[in-house]
Motif scaffolding. Structure first.
Motif, mmCIF file in Angstrom:
data_model
loop_
_atom_site.group_PDB
_atom_site.id
_atom_site.type_symbol
_atom_site.label_atom_id
_atom_site.label_comp_id
_atom_site.label_asym_id
_atom_site.label_seq_id
_atom_site.Cartn_x
_atom_site.Cartn_y
_atom_site.Cartn_z
ATOM 1 N N GLY A 1 -13.697 -57.194 26.522
ATOM 2 C CA GLY A 1 -14.325 -56.589 27.683
ATOM 3 C C GLY A 1 -15.827 -56.609 27.473
ATOM 4 N N CYS A 2 -16.466 -55.441 27.437
ATOM 5 C CA CYS A 2 -17.894 -55.362 27.139
ATOM 6 C C CYS A 2 -18.103 -55.560 25.637
ATOM 7 C CB CYS A 2 -18.449 -54.002 27.561
ATOM 8 S SG CYS A 2 -18.240 -53.624 29.316
ATOM 9 N N GLN B 1 -29.448 -37.992 25.697
ATOM 10 C CA GLN B 1 -30.589 -37.122 26.018
ATOM 11 C C GLN B 1 -30.560 -36.675 27.474
ATOM 12 O OE1 GLN B 1 -34.034 -39.409 24.930
ATOM 13 N NE2 GLN B 1 -33.645 -39.266 22.725
ATOM 14 N N GLN B 2 -30.023 -37.547 28.347
ATOM 15 C CA GLN B 2 -29.956 -37.215 29.766
ATOM 16 C C GLN B 2 -28.686 -36.454 30.128
ATOM 17 O OE1 GLN B 2 -30.267 -41.048 31.611
ATOM 18 N NE2 GLN B 2 -32.286 -41.478 30.715
ATOM 19 N N GLY B 3 -27.772 -36.316 29.166
ATOM 20 C CA GLY B 3 -26.518 -35.618 29.414
ATOM 21 C C GLY B 3 -25.566 -36.384 30.305
ATOM 22 N N THR B 4 -25.625 -37.725 30.290
ATOM 23 C CA THR B 4 -24.788 -38.531 31.185
ATOM 24 C C THR B 4 -23.703 -39.315 30.444
ATOM 25 O OG1 THR B 4 -26.414 -40.341 31.074
ATOM 26 C CG2 THR B 4 -26.616 -38.751 32.897
ATOM 27 N N ASN B 5 -23.542 -39.087 29.151
ATOM 28 C CA ASN B 5 -22.491 -39.801 28.407
ATOM 29 C C ASN B 5 -21.107 -39.341 28.859
ATOM 30 O OD1 ASN B 5 -23.672 -41.647 26.726
ATOM 31 N ND2 ASN B 5 -24.149 -40.167 25.121
ATOM 32 N N PRO B 6 -20.202 -40.256 29.185
ATOM 33 C CA PRO B 6 -18.847 -39.831 29.586
ATOM 34 C C PRO B 6 -18.001 -39.315 28.444
ATOM 35 C CG PRO B 6 -19.017 -42.231 29.569
ATOM 36 C CD PRO B 6 -20.396 -41.709 29.316
ATOM 37 N N CYS B 7 -18.376 -39.633 27.191
ATOM 38 C CA CYS B 7 -17.633 -39.115 26.037
ATOM 39 C C CYS B 7 -18.520 -39.213 24.793
ATOM 40 C CB CYS B 7 -16.319 -39.881 25.815
ATOM 41 S SG CYS B 7 -16.548 -41.604 25.323
ATOM 42 N N HIS B 8 -18.065 -38.560 23.732
ATOM 43 C CA HIS B 8 -18.833 -38.556 22.478
ATOM 44 C C HIS B 8 -18.353 -39.685 21.563
ATOM 45 C CE1 HIS B 8 -20.895 -37.182 18.882
ATOM 46 N NE2 HIS B 8 -19.737 -37.249 18.237
ATOM 47 N N VAL B 9 -19.307 -40.362 20.923
ATOM 48 C CA VAL B 9 -19.016 -41.408 19.950
ATOM 49 C C VAL B 9 -19.770 -41.063 18.665
ATOM 50 C CG1 VAL B 9 -19.155 -43.862 19.385
ATOM 51 C CG2 VAL B 9 -18.711 -43.147 21.738
ATOM 52 N N ARG C 1 -29.070 -47.803 21.438
ATOM 53 C CA ARG C 1 -30.213 -47.360 22.246
ATOM 54 C C ARG C 1 -29.739 -46.751 23.567
ATOM 55 N NH1 ARG C 1 -31.885 -49.800 26.333
ATOM 56 N NH2 ARG C 1 -30.895 -51.765 25.702
ATOM 57 N N LEU C 2 -28.812 -47.438 24.232
ATOM 58 C CA LEU C 2 -28.295 -46.955 25.511
ATOM 59 C C LEU C 2 -27.569 -45.620 25.344
ATOM 60 C CD1 LEU C 2 -27.562 -47.377 28.522
ATOM 61 C CD2 LEU C 2 -25.564 -48.668 27.731
ATOM 62 N N TYR C 3 -26.777 -45.512 24.280
ATOM 63 C CA TYR C 3 -25.995 -44.295 24.053
ATOM 64 C C TYR C 3 -26.911 -43.093 23.830
ATOM 65 C CZ TYR C 3 -22.776 -40.977 21.919
ATOM 66 O OH TYR C 3 -22.053 -39.840 21.638
ATOM 67 N N HIS C 4 -27.961 -43.256 23.022
ATOM 68 C CA HIS C 4 -28.859 -42.144 22.732
ATOM 69 C C HIS C 4 -29.664 -41.747 23.976
ATOM 70 C CE1 HIS C 4 -27.705 -41.864 18.652
ATOM 71 N NE2 HIS C 4 -28.311 -42.969 18.231
ATOM 72 N N GLU C 5 -30.026 -42.730 24.804
ATOM 73 C CA GLU C 5 -30.730 -42.407 26.047
ATOM 74 C C GLU C 5 -29.837 -41.580 26.971
ATOM 75 O OE1 GLU C 5 -31.937 -46.086 27.732
ATOM 76 O OE2 GLU C 5 -33.610 -46.415 26.326
ATOM 77 N N PRO D 1 -22.192 -59.894 32.658
ATOM 78 C CA PRO D 1 -22.552 -58.832 31.711
ATOM 79 C C PRO D 1 -22.211 -57.452 32.256
ATOM 80 C CG PRO D 1 -24.338 -60.416 31.943
ATOM 81 C CD PRO D 1 -23.335 -60.753 33.011
ATOM 82 N N CYS D 2 -21.827 -56.556 31.372
ATOM 83 C CA CYS D 2 -21.502 -55.192 31.783
ATOM 84 C C CYS D 2 -22.774 -54.433 32.143
ATOM 85 C CB CYS D 2 -20.787 -54.449 30.653
ATOM 86 S SG CYS D 2 -19.161 -55.107 30.235
ATOM 87 N N SER D 3 -22.677 -53.583 33.123
ATOM 88 C CA SER D 3 -23.780 -52.684 33.436
ATOM 89 C C SER D 3 -23.820 -51.586 32.378
ATOM 90 C CB SER D 3 -23.590 -52.068 34.823
ATOM 91 O OG SER D 3 -22.448 -51.207 34.816
ATOM 92 N N ASP D 4 -24.894 -50.804 32.381
ATOM 93 C CA ASP D 4 -24.998 -49.709 31.405
ATOM 94 C C ASP D 4 -23.851 -48.728 31.572
ATOM 95 O OD1 ASP D 4 -27.289 -50.931 30.572
ATOM 96 O OD2 ASP D 4 -28.671 -49.420 31.376
ATOM 97 N N ALA D 5 -23.535 -48.387 32.822
ATOM 98 C CA ALA D 5 -22.460 -47.431 33.081
ATOM 99 C C ALA D 5 -21.106 -47.982 32.633
ATOM 100 C CB ALA D 5 -22.425 -47.080 34.567
ATOM 101 N N GLU D 6 -20.853 -49.267 32.898
ATOM 102 C CA GLU D 6 -19.592 -49.886 32.482
ATOM 103 C C GLU D 6 -19.473 -49.905 30.964
ATOM 104 O OE1 GLU D 6 -18.539 -53.113 35.984
ATOM 105 O OE2 GLU D 6 -20.114 -53.599 34.537
ATOM 106 N N MET D 7 -20.580 -50.148 30.295
ATOM 107 C CA MET D 7 -20.568 -50.220 28.844
ATOM 108 C C MET D 7 -20.204 -48.866 28.225
ATOM 109 S SD MET D 7 -23.634 -51.781 26.481
ATOM 110 C CE MET D 7 -23.930 -53.040 27.733
ATOM 111 N N LEU D 8 -20.827 -47.811 28.745
ATOM 112 C CA LEU D 8 -20.549 -46.471 28.218
ATOM 113 C C LEU D 8 -19.117 -46.045 28.523
ATOM 114 C CD1 LEU D 8 -23.902 -44.693 29.143
ATOM 115 C CD2 LEU D 8 -23.112 -45.296 26.842
ATOM 116 N N LEU D 9 -18.626 -46.395 29.706
ATOM 117 C CA LEU D 9 -17.265 -46.029 30.080
ATOM 118 C C LEU D 9 -16.242 -46.803 29.269
ATOM 119 C CD1 LEU D 9 -15.636 -44.241 31.982
ATOM 120 C CD2 LEU D 9 -15.626 -46.130 33.628
#
Length: 286
Positions: A258-259, A275-283, A268-272, A167-175
């Motif tokens: 992939g993921c 809020q933390q300002g850690t998204n690598p890009c906008h969706v 849920r992960l994307y919105h979290e 399974p992809c990690s949270d960071a891998e999923m967002l990337l």
């Protein structure tokens, strides 16, 4: 066991690595003819290909060539790249080895090339040493393959590109949403177990990005797309209800998964992360 010709070529490779003129090359693809080698079959030609994808075609092979596959930019990430080659179904006339500092490892026999299977290896494992197999009649011998440089979790030969079903990690999923060849929201309609992989038929309700036309539109008035995504057999994917966010890579015109989180989990992960300002890009999730 080295062939007699290969054994005779090794001293030349180790001592001098002599480069010979290339026939025709655009840095992405190469096409040459062994007919110019007939009088000096011991010659070893150096071929340099510096693109993320391309092709090679060697007509009437004699002697040997060394194919150096490199990205067109220099960066630390280049060391983590893998090379995938896909022989043409009528490719023949040579054996293909990996050559690392004069040490050779057999990658592909002549008789295996007609299967057209994708073979992957780390770029650090060396260059391709392509040796002509002696034949009385070389008129019907052509070695041809496509190549791609990849940096993925999974692919046509998943064991060469990382753990395929982990399974992809949270960071891998967002990337993955920011960098993969395709990103699409949809559902799984059917899963077919084929000889060497699973083929997942998907219906897409929202297409964010696709590198090539792997998903086909249902028409002007129908805002949906359909397509097929491949996965290694060992992943055991099943059809099911609910929406997923499909991400992955395109290899030789085929989509590989992939993921693929459930869309509600990605949301849920994307919105979290937003809020933390850690998204690598906008969706656009509206």
């Amino acid at each position: 066991m080295l062939t007699p010709m290969l054994a005779s070529l090794l001293p030349l490779l180790l001592l001098s690595r002599i480069s010979f003129c290339q026939y025709s090359s655009d840095q992405c693809s190469w096409k040459g003819s062994g007919l110019t080698h007939e009088g000096h079959a011991r010659d070893v030609e150096q071929v340099y290909l510096r693109c993320s994808e391309g092709s090679l075609e060697w007509l009437y092979p004699t002697g040997a060539i060394i194919v150096n596959l490199r990205p067109n930019t220099v960066s630390p990430a280049a060391a983590r790249l893998s090379v995938c080659i896909k022989p043409s179904s009528d490719s023949r006339g040579t054996n293909v080895y990996l050559d690392r500092n004069g040490k050779l490892r057999l990658l592909l026999r002549e008789q295996d090339q007609a299967q057209g299977k994708v073979h992957c290896f780390s770029i650090q494992e060396g260059a391709l040493f392509i040796e002509a197999v002696p034949h009385t009649d070389i008129s019907r011998r052509i070695t041809a393959f496509q190549y791609e440089l990849v940096n993925d979790r999974v692919g046509p030969e998943a064991h060469s590109l990382g753990a395929p079903c982990q399974p992809c990690s949270d960071a891998e999923m967002l990337l993955a949403v920011c960098t993969n060849d395709f990103v699409a929201r949809g559902s799984i309609k059917k899963v077919e177990q084929q000889e060497e992989h699973s083929s997942v038929t998907v219906e897409i309700s929202r297409l964010y990005r696709q590198k090539t036309q792997v998903f086909v539109s249902g028409g002007v008035r129908v805002r949906s797309w359909t397509g097929h995504i491949k996965m290694p057999l060992q992943c055991g994917v099943r059809s099911g209800e609910g929406e997923f966010l499909f991400t992955g890579t395109v290899r030789f015109g085929e989509a590989w998964m992939g993921c693929a989180p459930r869309y509600k989990d990605f949301l849920r992960l994307y919105h979290e992360a937003e809020q933390q300002g850690t998204n690598p890009c906008h969706v656009d999730t509206d």
